[in-house]
Write a protein that holds these residues in place. Structure first.
Motif, PDB file in Angstrom:
ATOM      1  N   LEU A  12     -53.781 -66.134 100.501  1.00  0.00           N
ATOM      2  CA  LEU A  12     -53.326 -67.398  99.934  1.00  0.00           C
ATOM      3  C   LEU A  12     -52.061 -67.226  99.102  1.00  0.00           C
ATOM      4  CD1 LEU A  12     -56.640 -69.173  98.814  1.00  0.00           C
ATOM      5  CD2 LEU A  12     -55.276 -69.582 100.868  1.00  0.00           C
ATOM      6  N   THR A  13     -51.973 -66.129  98.373  1.00  0.00           N
ATOM      7  CA  THR A  13     -50.810 -65.906  97.511  1.00  0.00           C
ATOM      8  C   THR A  13     -49.575 -65.554  98.315  1.00  0.00           C
ATOM      9  OG1 THR A  13     -52.238 -65.156  95.706  1.00  0.00           O
ATOM     10  CG2 THR A  13     -49.905 -64.565  95.584  1.00  0.00           C
ATOM     11  N   ARG A  14     -49.712 -64.567  99.174  1.00  0.00           N
ATOM     12  CA  ARG A  14     -48.541 -64.035  99.859  1.00  0.00           C
ATOM     13  C   ARG A  14     -48.169 -64.828 101.099  1.00  0.00           C
ATOM     14  NH1 ARG A  14     -47.011 -58.982  98.440  1.00  0.00           N
ATOM     15  NH2 ARG A  14     -45.162 -59.615  99.612  1.00  0.00           N
ATOM     16  N   HIS A  15     -49.146 -65.157 101.922  1.00  0.00           N
ATOM     17  CA  HIS A  15     -48.823 -65.874 103.162  1.00  0.00           C
ATOM     18  C   HIS A  15     -48.735 -67.386 102.941  1.00  0.00           C
ATOM     19  CE1 HIS A  15     -48.601 -66.955 107.367  1.00  0.00           C
ATOM     20  NE2 HIS A  15     -49.621 -67.773 107.198  1.00  0.00           N
ATOM     21  N   MET A  16     -49.721 -67.947 102.248  1.00  0.00           N
ATOM     22  CA  MET A  16     -49.750 -69.401 102.061  1.00  0.00           C
ATOM     23  C   MET A  16     -48.920 -69.854 100.865  1.00  0.00           C
ATOM     24  SD  MET A  16     -51.511 -70.443 104.626  1.00  0.00           S
ATOM     25  CE  MET A  16     -52.086 -72.107 104.303  1.00  0.00           C
ATOM     26  N   GLN A  17     -48.283 -68.903 100.177  1.00  0.00           N
ATOM     27  CA  GLN A  17     -47.303 -69.200  99.122  1.00  0.00           C
ATOM     28  C   GLN A  17     -47.913 -70.044  98.002  1.00  0.00           C
ATOM     29  OE1 GLN A  17     -43.997 -70.978 101.212  1.00  0.00           O
ATOM     30  NE2 GLN A  17     -43.788 -69.248 102.607  1.00  0.00           N
ATOM     31  N   THR A  18     -49.096 -69.610  97.548  1.00  0.00           N
ATOM     32  CA  THR A  18     -49.794 -70.299  96.468  1.00  0.00           C
ATOM     33  C   THR A  18     -49.602 -69.507  95.185  1.00  0.00           C
ATOM     34  OG1 THR A  18     -51.458 -70.928  98.115  1.00  0.00           O
ATOM     35  CG2 THR A  18     -51.982 -71.349  95.804  1.00  0.00           C
ATOM     36  N   SER A  19     -48.931 -70.078  94.223  1.00  0.00           N
ATOM     37  CA  SER A  19     -48.561 -69.338  93.013  1.00  0.00           C
ATOM     38  C   SER A  19     -49.704 -69.215  92.012  1.00  0.00           C
ATOM     39  CB  SER A  19     -47.358 -69.996  92.334  1.00  0.00           C
ATOM     40  OG  SER A  19     -47.643 -71.352  92.010  1.00  0.00           O
ATOM     41  N   ASP A  20     -50.636 -70.155  92.005  1.00  0.00           N
ATOM     42  CA  ASP A  20     -51.716 -70.160  91.021  1.00  0.00           C
ATOM     43  C   ASP A  20     -53.047 -70.392  91.727  1.00  0.00           C
ATOM     44  OD1 ASP A  20     -53.384 -70.352  88.873  1.00  0.00           O
ATOM     45  OD2 ASP A  20     -52.466 -72.153  88.015  1.00  0.00           O
ATOM     46  N   LEU A  21     -53.947 -69.411  91.651  1.00  0.00           N
ATOM     47  CA  LEU A  21     -55.225 -69.494  92.351  1.00  0.00           C
ATOM     48  C   LEU A  21     -56.385 -69.839  91.438  1.00  0.00           C
ATOM     49  CD1 LEU A  21     -55.073 -66.432  94.800  1.00  0.00           C
ATOM     50  CD2 LEU A  21     -54.626 -68.839  95.302  1.00  0.00           C
ATOM     51  N   THR A  22     -56.103 -70.172  90.197  1.00  0.00           N
ATOM     52  CA  THR A  22     -57.209 -70.451  89.280  1.00  0.00           C
ATOM     53  C   THR A  22     -58.024 -71.659  89.723  1.00  0.00           C
ATOM     54  OG1 THR A  22     -55.688 -71.730  87.868  1.00  0.00           O
ATOM     55  CG2 THR A  22     -56.074 -69.414  87.293  1.00  0.00           C
ATOM     56  N   GLY A  23     -57.394 -72.596  90.420  1.00  0.00           N
ATOM     57  CA  GLY A  23     -58.129 -73.742  90.925  1.00  0.00           C
ATOM     58  C   GLY A  23     -58.920 -73.443  92.178  1.00  0.00           C
ATOM     59  N   VAL A  24     -58.588 -72.343  92.863  1.00  0.00           N
ATOM     60  CA  VAL A  24     -59.289 -71.971  94.099  1.00  0.00           C
ATOM     61  C   VAL A  24     -60.419 -70.998  93.809  1.00  0.00           C
ATOM     62  CG1 VAL A  24     -59.022 -71.005  96.414  1.00  0.00           C
ATOM     63  CG2 VAL A  24     -57.142 -72.291  95.381  1.00  0.00           C
ATOM     64  N   PHE A  25     -60.133 -69.975  93.012  1.00  0.00           N
ATOM     65  CA  PHE A  25     -61.132 -68.987  92.593  1.00  0.00           C
ATOM     66  C   PHE A  25     -61.173 -68.977  91.064  1.00  0.00           C
ATOM     67  CE2 PHE A  25     -59.166 -67.211  96.540  1.00  0.00           C
ATOM     68  CZ  PHE A  25     -60.241 -67.446  97.392  1.00  0.00           C
ATOM     69  N   PRO A  26     -61.800 -69.980  90.447  1.00  0.00           N
ATOM     70  CA  PRO A  26     -61.691 -70.158  88.998  1.00  0.00           C
ATOM     71  C   PRO A  26     -62.321 -69.050  88.163  1.00  0.00           C
ATOM     72  CG  PRO A  26     -63.311 -71.679  89.927  1.00  0.00           C
ATOM     73  CD  PRO A  26     -62.587 -71.054  91.080  1.00  0.00           C
ATOM     74  N   ASP A  27     -63.257 -68.305  88.713  1.00  0.00           N
ATOM     75  CA  ASP A  27     -63.933 -67.268  87.934  1.00  0.00           C
ATOM     76  C   ASP A  27     -63.686 -65.878  88.511  1.00  0.00           C
ATOM     77  OD1 ASP A  27     -65.252 -67.811  90.245  1.00  0.00           O
ATOM     78  OD2 ASP A  27     -67.256 -67.936  89.387  1.00  0.00           O
ATOM     79  N   PHE A  28     -62.506 -65.688  89.091  1.00  0.00           N
ATOM     80  CA  PHE A  28     -62.218 -64.412  89.749  1.00  0.00           C
ATOM     81  C   PHE A  28     -60.780 -63.995  89.481  1.00  0.00           C
ATOM     82  CE2 PHE A  28     -60.853 -62.001  93.586  1.00  0.00           C
ATOM     83  CZ  PHE A  28     -61.694 -60.918  93.432  1.00  0.00           C
ATOM     84  N   ALA A  29     -60.609 -62.737  89.097  1.00  0.00           N
ATOM     85  CA  ALA A  29     -59.271 -62.181  88.876  1.00  0.00           C
ATOM     86  C   ALA A  29     -58.958 -61.224  90.015  1.00  0.00           C
ATOM     87  CB  ALA A  29     -59.204 -61.452  87.540  1.00  0.00           C
ATOM     88  N   PRO A  30     -58.127 -61.620  90.976  1.00  0.00           N
ATOM     89  CA  PRO A  30     -57.866 -60.785  92.148  1.00  0.00           C
ATOM     90  C   PRO A  30     -57.062 -59.539  91.826  1.00  0.00           C
ATOM     91  CG  PRO A  30     -56.450 -62.716  92.189  1.00  0.00           C
ATOM     92  CD  PRO A  30     -57.402 -62.906  91.043  1.00  0.00           C
ATOM     93  N   ALA A  31     -57.305 -58.497  92.622  1.00  0.00           N
ATOM     94  CA  ALA A  31     -56.540 -57.264  92.528  1.00  0.00           C
ATOM     95  C   ALA A  31     -55.748 -57.096  93.824  1.00  0.00           C
ATOM     96  CB  ALA A  31     -57.480 -56.072  92.314  1.00  0.00           C
ATOM     97  N   PRO A  32     -54.416 -56.950  93.759  1.00  0.00           N
ATOM     98  CA  PRO A  32     -53.609 -56.812  94.977  1.00  0.00           C
ATOM     99  C   PRO A  32     -54.062 -55.656  95.845  1.00  0.00           C
ATOM    100  CG  PRO A  32     -52.216 -57.160  93.050  1.00  0.00           C
ATOM    101  CD  PRO A  32     -53.602 -56.901  92.538  1.00  0.00           C
ATOM    102  N   MET A  33     -54.032 -55.866  97.156  1.00  0.00           N
ATOM    103  CA  MET A  33     -54.491 -54.845  98.095  1.00  0.00           C
ATOM    104  C   MET A  33     -53.363 -54.225  98.903  1.00  0.00           C
ATOM    105  SD  MET A  33     -58.000 -56.403  99.612  1.00  0.00           S
ATOM    106  CE  MET A  33     -58.256 -54.801 100.364  1.00  0.00           C
ATOM    107  N   GLY A  34     -52.207 -54.871  98.923  1.00  0.00           N
ATOM    108  CA  GLY A  34     -51.102 -54.365  99.736  1.00  0.00           C
ATOM    109  C   GLY A  34     -51.169 -54.809 101.182  1.00  0.00           C
TER     110      GLY A  34
END
Length: 378
Positions: free
Chosen positions: A353-375
């Protein structure tokens, strides 16, 4: 066409990731009671080796996954093993619900529905669920059309009564705050598809024409419809397709091989069909959970936890296996029975969602989750 598109394929029933993408050289896998399910390393039925190994255990695609292995070799497909729900359950219903909600029980809607509500993408067809019903992941995303084929979304035409009914629907619901916009969207989409998919010569609906030979089967038909929608340029941003039948408790070997073959051939046909549009599309393949390490006495496997996910895209760093492989030693297994989960599946979805779908803020999508980049992406 410039907007990125996400296609989510859900393998319902709990696909056996240890058989689909198998650590065939793992001594603990070899010692487990699943001889008929082991991916061979030699002979005519040998699995397709992954060129990039997360560990020195000889990971291989199932021998019926030739197309997937070729996409991996072409750096277009990435594999994330030992992924899944960190609050796992062996109930299909609960696991699917948790995974498609991707948040706590108090959070409304599904993760794709929340993304759609937050982004409010424009266009006549921002989302499409192929099949008999929309999955829970799209709940809360507004009026998501559901169809087996794109031409099924055309309302009946060619009769004065059909026109009158359509106009009455528009007039009757125009002022309704919830239903009005959805009826308007449906009527507008139907009109647009009528212009594009009804033959001016015969007045008949025209099905999708492509030079790619899709296999026969449910997933192939769904992906063919999605390709049609993408290439008709209707502003689609999200599409979903379900492929069931992966709950292989009995005589797994033959049934599983057939499912793998259909999955592999269908995804490969879809990707080839997209052609130059590939750069705008990412495909995520996931399942609610994996299967246990040890086989059962009926020649099958029972519900487990850790599983393999796949991400296909024109802009990903493919040809790699990501995530930490925990191994299959007894002390490394979850509860001494299952592949342990080392990657929260939301990490994969978040990066897409961040990289491909160009979503800058995911707090509304995954409100209780802090993602870790995977590469996943360059």
């Amino acid at each position: 066409m410039a907007d990125p598109i996400l296609v989510v394929i859900f393998l319902r029933g709990g696909a056996d990731g240890l058989n689909l993408i198998s650590p065939s050289g793992d001594t603990d896998l070899i010692a487990a009671r699943r001889p008929e399910l082991r991916v061979a390393r030699k002979g005519d039925d040998a699995g397709f080796i992954l060129k990039d190994q997360a560990d020195d255990v000889d990971f291989r695609f199932h021998h019926r996954a030739k197309g997937l292995s070729e996409l991996f070799a072409a750096d277009e497909l990435a594999v994330i093993h030992a992924a899944g729900l960190t609050d796992g359950t062996r109930s299909h219903f609960d696991a699917e619900d948790r995974m498609e909600r991707a948040s706590t029980a108090s959070t409304a809607g599904g993760w794709l529905g929340r993304w759609l509500a937050m982004m409010s993408p424009e266009g006549p067809l921002p989302a499409l669920a192929v099949g008999g019903s929309a999955p829970e992941s799209l709940r809360g995303g507004g009026g998501v059309p559901v169809a087996d084929a794109l031409e099924d979304l055309i309302l009946p035409t060619g009769h004065d009564l059909a026109h009158q009914i359509g106009q009455q629907m528009l007039d009757g619901f125009a002022g309704h705050p919830l239903i009005g916009p959805q009826v308007g969207q449906l009527m507008g989409l139907s009109t647009l598809l009528t212009d594009r998919l009804i033959s001016s010569e015969t007045g008949e609906r025209e099905g999708y024409k492509t030079d790619i030979d899709y296999p026969n089967g449910p997933l192939a038909g769904a992906l063919r419809t999605i390709a049609h929608a993408i290439k008709t340029d209707l502003g689609m941003r999200v599409a979903t397709a379900d492929y069931g039948g992966w709950d292989t408790h009995v005589d797994q070997a033959g049934e599983f091989a057939n499912h793998v073959n259909h999955l592999s051939e269908s995804v490969t046909a879809f990707w080839r069909d997209l052609g130059a549009v590939q750069e705008h599309v990412t495909v995520v393949v996931m399942s609610e959970f994996g299967r246990r390490l040890r086989g059962n006495t009926a020649g099958g496997t029972d519900h487990g936890y850790g599983n393999a996910m796949m991400v296909l895209g024109g802009d990903i760093r493919g040809g790699r296996m990501l995530g930490d492989w925990p191994g299959l030693a007894n002390e490394a297994l979850d509860m001494g029975a299952d592949l342990a989960i080392t990657t929260d599946y939301r990490n994969v979805l978040s990066e897409v969602l961040t990289r491909h779908m160009q979503t800058s803020d995911l707090t509304g999508v995954f409100p209780d989750f802090a993602p870790a980049p995977m590469g996943l992406f360059a």
